[in-house]
Design a protein around this motif. Sequence first.
Motif, short mmCIF file in Angstrom:
data_model
loop_
_atom_site.label_atom_id
_atom_site.label_comp_id
_atom_site.label_asym_id
_atom_site.label_seq_id
_atom_site.Cartn_x
_atom_site.Cartn_y
_atom_site.Cartn_z
N THR A 147 0.85 -1.18 0.00
CA THR A 147 0.00 0.00 0.00
C THR A 147 0.89 1.23 0.00
O THR A 147 2.13 1.12 -0.07
CB THR A 147 -0.95 -0.03 1.21
N ASP A 154 2.04 6.40 3.19
CA ASP A 154 1.31 7.17 4.21
C ASP A 154 -0.02 6.53 4.59
O ASP A 154 -0.84 7.15 5.28
CB ASP A 154 1.08 8.60 3.73
N ASP A 155 -0.24 5.31 4.17
CA ASP A 155 -1.48 4.61 4.53
C ASP A 155 -1.49 4.35 6.04
O ASP A 155 -0.50 3.86 6.61
CB ASP A 155 -1.54 3.27 3.79
N PRO A 156 -2.58 4.66 6.74
CA PRO A 156 -2.64 4.38 8.18
C PRO A 156 -2.40 2.91 8.52
O PRO A 156 -1.90 2.61 9.62
CB PRO A 156 -4.07 4.80 8.55
N ALA A 157 -2.73 2.03 7.62
CA ALA A 157 -2.50 0.61 7.87
C ALA A 157 -1.02 0.28 7.98
O ALA A 157 -0.65 -0.77 8.51
CB ALA A 157 -3.14 -0.23 6.76
N ALA A 179 1.20 1.96 9.67
CA ALA A 179 1.78 2.37 10.95
C ALA A 179 1.96 1.14 11.85
O ALA A 179 1.13 0.23 11.86
CB ALA A 179 0.86 3.39 11.63
N ASP A 233 -8.81 -6.25 8.98
CA ASP A 233 -8.67 -4.84 9.33
C ASP A 233 -8.79 -3.93 8.10
O ASP A 233 -8.88 -2.71 8.24
CB ASP A 233 -7.31 -4.59 10.00
N ARG A 267 -11.95 -1.03 3.26
CA ARG A 267 -11.15 -0.29 2.29
C ARG A 267 -11.51 -0.67 0.86
O ARG A 267 -12.06 -1.74 0.59
CB ARG A 267 -9.66 -0.59 2.53
#
Length: 309
Positions: free
Chosen positions: A170, A173-176, A178, A187, A191
């Motif tokens: 992905t 900067d995808d929150p996933a 982090a 999760d 999306r």
Amino acid sequence: MPTLRQLEYLVAIVDEGSFTRAAELLHLTQPGLSHQFQALEREIGAPLLERLSRGVRPTPAGRAMLPHARAAVAEAERASAAARRAAGLATGELQLATLYSISYGLLPAALGSWRRSHPGVRVRLFEHRRTEELAAAMAAGQADLAVGPPPPGWEGPVRHLGTEEFLVVTSADDPAAAGAPRIRLADLAEREWVHFTPDSGLADLLDQACAAAGFRPRVAVRTEQAPAAVNYAAGGLGPTLVPANTVPPHYGGAVLRPEPRIERPLTGYTRTAPDPVTAAFLDLLADQELLTPPHVRRRLRRAQGAAGG
């Protein structure tokens, strides 16, 4: 006594100037190469290389050993060439059928190595979208060898080559992305995904993986090829699921390992007993770390360390 393979390691490390580049050339993990080289130094009883901040430099013992190592490797290559000529491997054609994703991810390094060791053997490549299409073409006599998932009901010889791992990629900067480099597909249920066209076998694999996680993926865009899916994911269109060996070395997005892991067995299969050329190529495929490349392993380890896991 040092093995020929260990001498080859010494030559490659000196020529490439680093363990990392030598490991990529030899299709090994960097820790694996370091471990094997340390065994060589223990065998010799002296350090052969000085590790510097910007590479390596042979020690006096290494400089003394290096010309003999080069001579041994060169002589082994000449001996192999002589044996190939006697076995009819020096010339000819290898007809190879496979899937598009395998052609892009697995075969470039394998065929590059094959070209170096069998320069007189031409390769004719046939690419297919789905496992069933590949098996049908192989049964119809299209190629000498098929490389792909196990063909259901195949009556000829089948050789297991390893297990292909699939990863979620992905945008950076995808929150996933982090935290730890692991993710549950559940999760990502809400999306939109970079998906594959229905005639691509990767579409089935993605749908099945998401179904096992309890949802049906929504589609942001569809593409036929894994490399394009990787680029669209990096551009922010959503996550996708691709073979690990299709992630390029300098991919700018995030790479995540699904939990549980998603894997696909890989085989080489023929209609009859493999001829010498085909058998030699199967040996090459089974002998290399091509399924999850070293650069992907390193990336996942670094992310794991940064996450403290």
